[in-house]
Design a protein around this motif. Structure first.
Motif, mmCIF file in Angstrom:
data_model
loop_
_atom_site.group_PDB
_atom_site.id
_atom_site.type_symbol
_atom_site.label_atom_id
_atom_site.label_comp_id
_atom_site.label_asym_id
_atom_site.label_seq_id
_atom_site.Cartn_x
_atom_site.Cartn_y
_atom_site.Cartn_z
ATOM 1 N N SER A 104 -9.245 9.399 0.638
ATOM 2 C CA SER A 104 -9.142 8.792 1.972
ATOM 3 C C SER A 104 -10.523 8.625 2.618
ATOM 4 O O SER A 104 -10.753 7.659 3.343
ATOM 5 C CB SER A 104 -8.212 9.603 2.874
ATOM 6 O OG SER A 104 -8.613 10.942 2.918
ATOM 7 N N LYS A 154 -3.462 13.235 -4.760
ATOM 8 C CA LYS A 154 -3.125 11.966 -4.116
ATOM 9 C C LYS A 154 -3.927 10.801 -4.697
ATOM 10 O O LYS A 154 -5.128 10.917 -4.942
ATOM 11 C CB LYS A 154 -3.407 12.049 -2.613
ATOM 12 C CG LYS A 154 -2.984 10.768 -1.886
ATOM 13 C CD LYS A 154 -2.958 10.925 -0.383
ATOM 14 C CE LYS A 154 -4.359 11.041 0.177
ATOM 15 N NZ LYS A 154 -4.354 11.276 1.601
ATOM 16 N N ASN A 195 0.823 -1.214 0.000
ATOM 17 C CA ASN A 195 0.000 0.000 0.000
ATOM 18 C C ASN A 195 0.855 1.262 0.000
ATOM 19 O O ASN A 195 1.838 1.356 0.726
ATOM 20 C CB ASN A 195 -0.896 0.019 1.238
ATOM 21 C CG ASN A 195 -1.900 -1.118 1.209
ATOM 22 O OD1 ASN A 195 -1.982 -1.860 0.224
ATOM 23 N ND2 ASN A 195 -2.665 -1.263 2.277
ATOM 24 N N THR A 196 0.433 2.201 -0.821
ATOM 25 C CA THR A 196 1.198 3.446 -0.911
ATOM 26 C C THR A 196 0.287 4.571 -1.385
ATOM 27 O O THR A 196 -0.834 4.325 -1.818
ATOM 28 C CB THR A 196 2.382 3.276 -1.889
ATOM 29 O OG1 THR A 196 3.256 4.393 -1.765
ATOM 30 C CG2 THR A 196 1.903 3.190 -3.334
ATOM 31 N N ASN A 197 0.765 5.792 -1.268
ATOM 32 C CA ASN A 197 0.056 6.928 -1.840
ATOM 33 C C ASN A 197 0.943 7.561 -2.895
ATOM 34 O O ASN A 197 2.070 7.931 -2.607
ATOM 35 C CB ASN A 197 -0.256 7.975 -0.752
ATOM 36 C CG ASN A 197 -1.163 7.409 0.324
ATOM 37 O OD1 ASN A 197 -1.964 6.519 0.061
ATOM 38 N ND2 ASN A 197 -1.042 7.914 1.537
ATOM 39 N N ILE A 208 -4.483 6.883 -3.536
ATOM 40 C CA ILE A 208 -4.222 5.829 -2.556
ATOM 41 C C ILE A 208 -4.278 4.489 -3.284
ATOM 42 O O ILE A 208 -5.276 4.164 -3.930
ATOM 43 C CB ILE A 208 -5.276 5.850 -1.424
ATOM 44 C CG1 ILE A 208 -5.230 7.202 -0.697
ATOM 45 C CG2 ILE A 208 -5.065 4.693 -0.456
ATOM 46 C CD1 ILE A 208 -6.271 7.352 0.406
HETATM 47 C C1 LIG Z 1 -2.028 7.390 2.550
HETATM 48 O O1 LIG Z 1 -2.894 8.435 2.880
HETATM 49 C C2 LIG Z 1 -3.842 8.063 3.869
HETATM 50 C C3 LIG Z 1 -4.876 9.125 3.995
HETATM 51 O O2 LIG Z 1 -4.372 10.402 3.888
HETATM 52 C C4 LIG Z 1 -3.103 7.784 5.167
HETATM 53 O O3 LIG Z 1 -4.015 7.455 6.185
HETATM 54 C C5 LIG Z 1 -2.159 6.634 4.923
HETATM 55 O O4 LIG Z 1 -1.395 6.393 6.064
HETATM 56 C C6 LIG Z 1 -1.261 6.890 3.747
HETATM 57 N N1 LIG Z 1 -0.646 5.621 3.402
HETATM 58 C C7 LIG Z 1 0.652 5.517 3.215
HETATM 59 C C8 LIG Z 1 1.145 4.145 2.899
HETATM 60 O O5 LIG Z 1 1.414 6.459 3.283
#
Ligand SMILES: *[C@@H]1O[C@H](CO)[C@@H](O)[C@H](O)[C@H]1NC(C)=O
Length: 387
Positions: A174, A145, A136-138, A147
């Motif tokens: 999100s 963004k 999982n990544t953003n 997700i």
């Molecule tokens: C991605 O973004 C979401 C919501 O902003 C956050 O909760 C999450 O931790 C992020 N995921 C990663 C892998 O950075």
């Protein structure tokens, strides 16, 4: 040449014997060695002629589809509804022992679909090496963004489908990532799911589906995301799908107009195409586009029967209405006949005779409000289609 009558007399006297390398040796005839042309067919099989004598053509289900039977290979290269296929002499051949027989009456139709489908499938091998993104990544695409969620057990060693899920107006990636049942069904089934952020409009984050609701170019944004994710993760580029709820359903309908070259199918919920886009002839899918919409009859945000909405200041939009939206997609896809009722579920209707073998459907939720509908059904619809 022997007469057919004599041939069938000899043949019928010997039926029931175990067949060796080809059926005809037991009947006192050689197997054909060079010809594959069927001159005569009886209960024993297909007969050819070589050296002025009958010879037995090794017969199997593949003959009915216009392909020879495999004679030396036993390796399964490809499997479809007809059976297991091998390759010999640079051509497909049918492998026996799958017990399937194809009736001769369907031959001509099947032959064309088979020849076009099989080469596509064998080329449909995605090289996963160098695709390092596995969890999982953003991502940031065009400053927004995305997700990206990976299914349990994803190893990156084989290509998986991708579902792009568009959020509702005033929502966000999100906000929506936990809410979509379509996304859950896809993830549970081994697909990667992406929740993309819309751009800011007069009423919060939304999508540009023509007359409403932002001025952003979400088509390019989606293309750029697809480009990046297919480079970084092992996504099958032929199995990328779109879904979304409310305005996200609008964006996934709209994706059919502008992104059908990269998105294989859509399952939108609680929105339609904008009438403004349809009436101006701007919805021009580059290929037949499979789509299944979910709509509630008591939706008081996007009315089932369509109509003008001026909810977003300065950006009025006219909804097609559920039935007109269905008809419009059916028309664009060249669907004929009437839709099949209760398909794929109760109160759904599905056009199944459309260009390119696509399907166009609408699931009506009687008394249903502004909701996503049956996400599992949506995903099961999507995954049947490939580019
Ligand atoms: C991605 O973004 C979401 C919501 O902003 C956050 O909760 C999450 O931790 C992020 N995921 C990663 C892998 O950075």
């Amino acid at each position: 040449m022997r007469s057919y009558a004599l041939l069938s007399l000899v043949a019928s006297a010997l039926t029931g014997k175990v067949l060796a390398d080809c059926f005809s040796t037991k009947l006192g005839y050689p197997c054909c060695t060079s010809t594959t042309q069927v001159v005569y067919t009886d209960n024993d099989g297909n007969w050819g002629v070589e050296n002025n004598d009958w010879c037995g053509l090794n017969s199997c289900w593949a003959n009915a589809l216009g392909y020879p039977c495999c004679t030396s290979t036993t390796q399964v290269v490809f499997t479809d509804n007809d059976g297991n296929w091998g390759v010999e002499n640079n051509d497909w051949c049918g492998l026996t022992n799958n017990g399937q027989q194809v009736s001769k009456t369907t031959t001509t139709i099947k032959k064309t679909t088979t020849t076009t489908q099989k080469p596509q499938q064998t080329q449909n091998v995605v090289d996963c090496s160098g695709k390092t993104l596995k969890s999982n990544t953003n991502l940031t695409i065009n400053g927004r963004k995305v997700i990206v969620k990976f299914p349990n057990g994803y190893k990156g060693d084989k290509a998986v489908p991708l579902l792009i899920n568009y959020h509702p107006i005033m929502g966000s990636a999100s906000q929506w990532e936990g809410g979509s049942q379509t996304a859950k069904a896809a993830l549970n089934d081994g697909a990667i799911v992406a929740f993309m952020d819309g751009a800011q409009g007069p009423m919060g984050q939304a999508w540009n589906v023509g007359p409403c609701c932002t001025d952003a170019d979400d088509v390019t944004y989606t293309r750029n995301f697809i480009k990046e994710i297919t480079q970084k993760a092992c996504v099958d580029p032929k199995r990328i799908y779109a879904a979304g709820f409310s305005m996200g359903g609008g964006m996934s309908n709209y994706a059919g107009c502008y992104l059908s070259d990269v998105i294989a199918a859509a399952a939108p919920s609680a929105f339609d195409l904008a009438k403004e886009i349809v009436d101006s002839g701007k919805c021009k899918p580059s290929r037949p586009f499979p789509i299944l919409n979910f709509r509630g009859t008591s939706d008081n945000v996007v009315m089932y029967n369509g109509g003008l909405s001026q909810v977003v200041p300065g950006k009025p939009i006219t909804f097609m209405g559920a039935k007109n939206n269905l008809k419009e997609w059916a028309k664009m896809n060249g669907c004929t006949g009437s839709p099949k009722s209760n398909t794929p579920g109760n109160n759904c209707e599905m056009y199944e005779n459309c260009n390119g073998g696509v399907k166009v459907g609408l699931c009506t939720i009687n008394g249903g409000g502004h909701s996503e509908g049956d996400g599992k059904m949506g995903w099961d619809f999507l995954k049947q289609f490939t580019l």
